[in-house]
Design a protein around this motif. Sequence first.
Motif, PDB file in Angstrom:
ATOM      1  N   MET A   1      55.783 -24.474  33.763  1.00 34.31           N
ATOM      2  CA  MET A   1      55.637 -23.041  33.931  1.00 34.31           C
ATOM      3  C   MET A   1      54.744 -22.520  32.803  1.00 34.31           C
ATOM      4  SD  MET A   1      58.565 -20.036  34.120  1.00 34.31           S
ATOM      5  CE  MET A   1      59.355 -20.642  35.568  1.00 34.31           C
ATOM      6  N   THR A   2      53.867 -21.602  33.130  1.00 34.14           N
ATOM      7  CA  THR A   2      52.933 -21.048  32.146  1.00 34.14           C
ATOM      8  C   THR A   2      53.582 -19.936  31.320  1.00 34.14           C
ATOM      9  OG1 THR A   2      52.117 -19.345  33.647  1.00 34.14           O
ATOM     10  CG2 THR A   2      50.992 -21.496  33.714  1.00 34.14           C
ATOM     11  N   ILE A   3      52.918 -19.570  30.243  1.00 36.64           N
ATOM     12  CA  ILE A   3      53.387 -18.453  29.416  1.00 36.64           C
ATOM     13  C   ILE A   3      53.484 -17.197  30.282  1.00 36.64           C
ATOM     14  CG2 ILE A   3      52.780 -16.888  27.525  1.00 36.64           C
ATOM     15  CD1 ILE A   3      51.531 -19.323  26.112  1.00 36.64           C
ATOM     16  N   GLY A   4      52.456 -16.952  31.076  1.00 38.24           N
ATOM     17  CA  GLY A   4      52.441 -15.765  31.927  1.00 38.24           C
ATOM     18  C   GLY A   4      53.613 -15.716  32.891  1.00 38.24           C
ATOM     19  N   ARG A   5      53.927 -16.848  33.492  1.00 40.89           N
ATOM     20  CA  ARG A   5      55.060 -16.908  34.425  1.00 40.89           C
ATOM     21  C   ARG A   5      56.373 -16.670  33.697  1.00 40.89           C
ATOM     22  NH1 ARG A   5      53.863 -16.903  39.919  1.00 40.89           N
ATOM     23  NH2 ARG A   5      52.003 -18.149  40.224  1.00 40.89           N
ATOM     24  N   ARG A   6      56.491 -17.202  32.481  1.00 38.97           N
ATOM     25  CA  ARG A   6      57.716 -16.980  31.701  1.00 38.97           C
ATOM     26  C   ARG A   6      57.869 -15.506  31.329  1.00 38.97           C
ATOM     27  NH1 ARG A   6      55.838 -21.736  29.502  1.00 38.97           N
ATOM     28  NH2 ARG A   6      57.086 -23.518  30.095  1.00 38.97           N
ATOM     29  N   VAL A   7      56.761 -14.884  30.922  1.00 39.22           N
ATOM     30  CA  VAL A   7      56.803 -13.447  30.603  1.00 39.22           C
ATOM     31  C   VAL A   7      57.216 -12.667  31.842  1.00 39.22           C
ATOM     32  CG1 VAL A   7      55.394 -11.435  29.994  1.00 39.22           C
ATOM     33  CG2 VAL A   7      55.134 -13.565  28.712  1.00 39.22           C
ATOM     34  N   GLN A   8      56.592 -12.971  32.954  1.00 40.64           N
ATOM     35  CA  GLN A   8      56.893 -12.261  34.203  1.00 40.64           C
ATOM     36  C   GLN A   8      58.353 -12.449  34.620  1.00 40.64           C
ATOM     37  OE1 GLN A   8      54.876 -13.760  37.720  1.00 40.64           O
ATOM     38  NE2 GLN A   8      54.552 -11.647  38.405  1.00 40.64           N
ATOM     39  N   ALA A   9      58.862 -13.659  34.519  1.00 43.63           N
ATOM     40  CA  ALA A   9      60.244 -13.939  34.919  1.00 43.63           C
ATOM     41  C   ALA A   9      61.234 -13.205  34.025  1.00 43.63           C
ATOM     42  CB  ALA A   9      60.506 -15.437  34.884  1.00 43.63           C
ATOM     43  N   ARG A  10      61.001 -13.234  32.709  1.00 42.61           N
ATOM     44  CA  ARG A  10      61.917 -12.543  31.787  1.00 42.61           C
ATOM     45  C   ARG A  10      61.851 -11.034  31.986  1.00 42.61           C
ATOM     46  NH1 ARG A  10      64.442 -15.095  27.642  1.00 42.61           N
ATOM     47  NH2 ARG A  10      64.013 -17.301  27.425  1.00 42.61           N
ATOM     48  N   ARG A  11      60.646 -10.517  32.202  1.00 47.32           N
ATOM     49  CA  ARG A  11      60.481  -9.082  32.434  1.00 47.32           C
ATOM     50  C   ARG A  11      61.227  -8.669  33.686  1.00 47.32           C
ATOM     51  NH1 ARG A  11      57.502  -6.605  35.852  1.00 47.32           N
ATOM     52  NH2 ARG A  11      56.008  -8.282  36.237  1.00 47.32           N
ATOM     53  N   ALA A  12      61.068  -9.431  34.749  1.00 48.85           N
ATOM     54  CA  ALA A  12      61.744  -9.114  36.017  1.00 48.85           C
ATOM     55  C   ALA A  12      63.262  -9.202  35.863  1.00 48.85           C
ATOM     56  CB  ALA A  12      61.263 -10.052  37.113  1.00 48.85           C
ATOM     57  N   ALA A  13      63.731 -10.202  35.118  1.00 49.35           N
ATOM     58  CA  ALA A  13      65.173 -10.359  34.905  1.00 49.35           C
ATOM     59  C   ALA A  13      65.752  -9.162  34.157  1.00 49.35           C
ATOM     60  CB  ALA A  13      65.467 -11.647  34.141  1.00 49.35           C
ATOM     61  N   LEU A  14      64.936  -8.521  33.332  1.00 54.48           N
ATOM     62  CA  LEU A  14      65.392  -7.336  32.595  1.00 54.48           C
ATOM     63  C   LEU A  14      65.195  -6.051  33.392  1.00 54.48           C
ATOM     64  CD1 LEU A  14      63.995  -8.195  29.045  1.00 54.48           C
ATOM     65  CD2 LEU A  14      66.390  -8.219  29.783  1.00 54.48           C
ATOM     66  N   GLY A  15      64.604  -6.164  34.564  1.00 48.60           N
ATOM     67  CA  GLY A  15      64.378  -4.991  35.410  1.00 48.60           C
ATOM     68  C   GLY A  15      63.274  -4.083  34.899  1.00 48.60           C
ATOM     69  N   LEU A  16      62.311  -4.666  34.183  1.00 47.03           N
ATOM     70  CA  LEU A  16      61.213  -3.880  33.625  1.00 47.03           C
ATOM     71  C   LEU A  16      59.953  -4.055  34.464  1.00 47.03           C
ATOM     72  CD1 LEU A  16      61.479  -4.846  29.843  1.00 47.03           C
ATOM     73  CD2 LEU A  16      62.154  -2.680  30.880  1.00 47.03           C
ATOM     74  N   ALA A  53      60.284  -7.896  22.561  1.00 43.28           N
ATOM     75  CA  ALA A  53      60.580  -6.886  23.583  1.00 43.28           C
ATOM     76  C   ALA A  53      61.358  -7.480  24.756  1.00 43.28           C
ATOM     77  CB  ALA A  53      59.280  -6.257  24.082  1.00 43.28           C
ATOM     78  N   LEU A  54      61.199  -8.786  24.962  1.00 44.72           N
ATOM     79  CA  LEU A  54      61.919  -9.463  26.045  1.00 44.72           C
ATOM     80  C   LEU A  54      63.231 -10.079  25.578  1.00 44.72           C
ATOM     81  CD1 LEU A  54      58.904 -11.249  27.770  1.00 44.72           C
ATOM     82  CD2 LEU A  54      60.217  -9.313  28.667  1.00 44.72           C
ATOM     83  N   GLY A  55      63.527  -9.946  24.291  1.00 47.07           N
ATOM     84  CA  GLY A  55      64.789 -10.472  23.769  1.00 47.07           C
ATOM     85  C   GLY A  55      64.794 -11.980  23.624  1.00 47.07           C
ATOM     86  N   CYS A  56      63.638 -12.551  23.338  1.00 49.65           N
ATOM     87  CA  CYS A  56      63.556 -13.999  23.149  1.00 49.65           C
ATOM     88  C   CYS A  56      62.591 -14.291  22.009  1.00 49.65           C
ATOM     89  CB  CYS A  56      63.102 -14.685  24.442  1.00 49.65           C
ATOM     90  SG  CYS A  56      61.438 -14.263  24.980  1.00 49.65           S
ATOM     91  N   THR A  57      62.296 -15.540  21.793  1.00 49.63           N
ATOM     92  CA  THR A  57      61.336 -15.919  20.760  1.00 49.63           C
ATOM     93  C   THR A  57      60.013 -16.307  21.417  1.00 49.63           C
ATOM     94  OG1 THR A  57      61.886 -18.268  20.790  1.00 49.63           O
ATOM     95  CG2 THR A  57      63.215 -16.847  19.338  1.00 49.63           C
ATOM     96  N   ALA A  58      58.965 -16.327  20.613  1.00 52.31           N
ATOM     97  CA  ALA A  58      57.669 -16.765  21.120  1.00 52.31           C
ATOM     98  C   ALA A  58      57.765 -18.206  21.612  1.00 52.31           C
ATOM     99  CB  ALA A  58      56.606 -16.629  20.036  1.00 52.31           C
ATOM    100  N   ALA A  59      58.545 -19.028  20.928  1.00 51.54           N
ATOM    101  CA  ALA A  59      58.718 -20.423  21.344  1.00 51.54           C
ATOM    102  C   ALA A  59      59.325 -20.508  22.740  1.00 51.54           C
ATOM    103  CB  ALA A  59      59.582 -21.176  20.345  1.00 51.54           C
ATOM    104  N   ASP A  60      60.226 -19.578  23.072  1.00 48.15           N
ATOM    105  CA  ASP A  60      60.815 -19.565  24.415  1.00 48.15           C
ATOM    106  C   ASP A  60      59.742 -19.345  25.482  1.00 48.15           C
ATOM    107  OD1 ASP A  60      63.434 -19.892  23.472  1.00 48.15           O
ATOM    108  OD2 ASP A  60      63.742 -17.726  23.311  1.00 48.15           O
ATOM    109  N   LEU A  61      58.723 -18.565  25.148  1.00 52.13           N
ATOM    110  CA  LEU A  61      57.666 -18.269  26.112  1.00 52.13           C
ATOM    111  C   LEU A  61      56.624 -19.380  26.178  1.00 52.13           C
ATOM    112  CD1 LEU A  61      57.114 -14.484  25.373  1.00 52.13           C
ATOM    113  CD2 LEU A  61      58.498 -15.514  27.186  1.00 52.13           C
ATOM    114  N   ILE A  62      56.514 -20.156  25.115  1.00 56.19           N
ATOM    115  CA  ILE A  62      55.511 -21.224  25.049  1.00 56.19           C
ATOM    116  C   ILE A  62      56.044 -22.538  25.589  1.00 56.19           C
ATOM    117  CG2 ILE A  62      54.144 -22.669  23.491  1.00 56.19           C
ATOM    118  CD1 ILE A  62      54.007 -20.206  21.628  1.00 56.19           C
ATOM    119  N   ASP A  63      57.239 -22.903  25.175  1.00 52.96           N
ATOM    120  CA  ASP A  63      57.768 -24.226  25.469  1.00 52.96           C
ATOM    121  C   ASP A  63      58.223 -24.382  26.908  1.00 52.96           C
ATOM    122  OD1 ASP A  63      59.437 -24.591  22.253  1.00 52.96           O
ATOM    123  OD2 ASP A  63      57.383 -24.994  22.839  1.00 52.96           O
TER     124      ASP A  63
END
Length: 71
Positions: A1-16, A53-63
Amino acid sequence: MTIGRRVQARRAALGLTQAPLAHRAGVSLPTVSRTERGLHTPNVGNLARIATALGCTAADLIDAPTPEPAA
């Protein structure tokens, strides 16, 4: 999964939507949009702000999970 997909998934999970995420992270809306579409990789500072802003770390979005080696 790409960084973009992780950002999108976390954002959607937060209802943003993208605009509130951009506002919370202190980055531009195009930065969030282009990141999610895979057109842009945010610099380290912006990635850290987006992660916070997503309540995670940068590593969570990269790894990505490392697949188990075949036996």
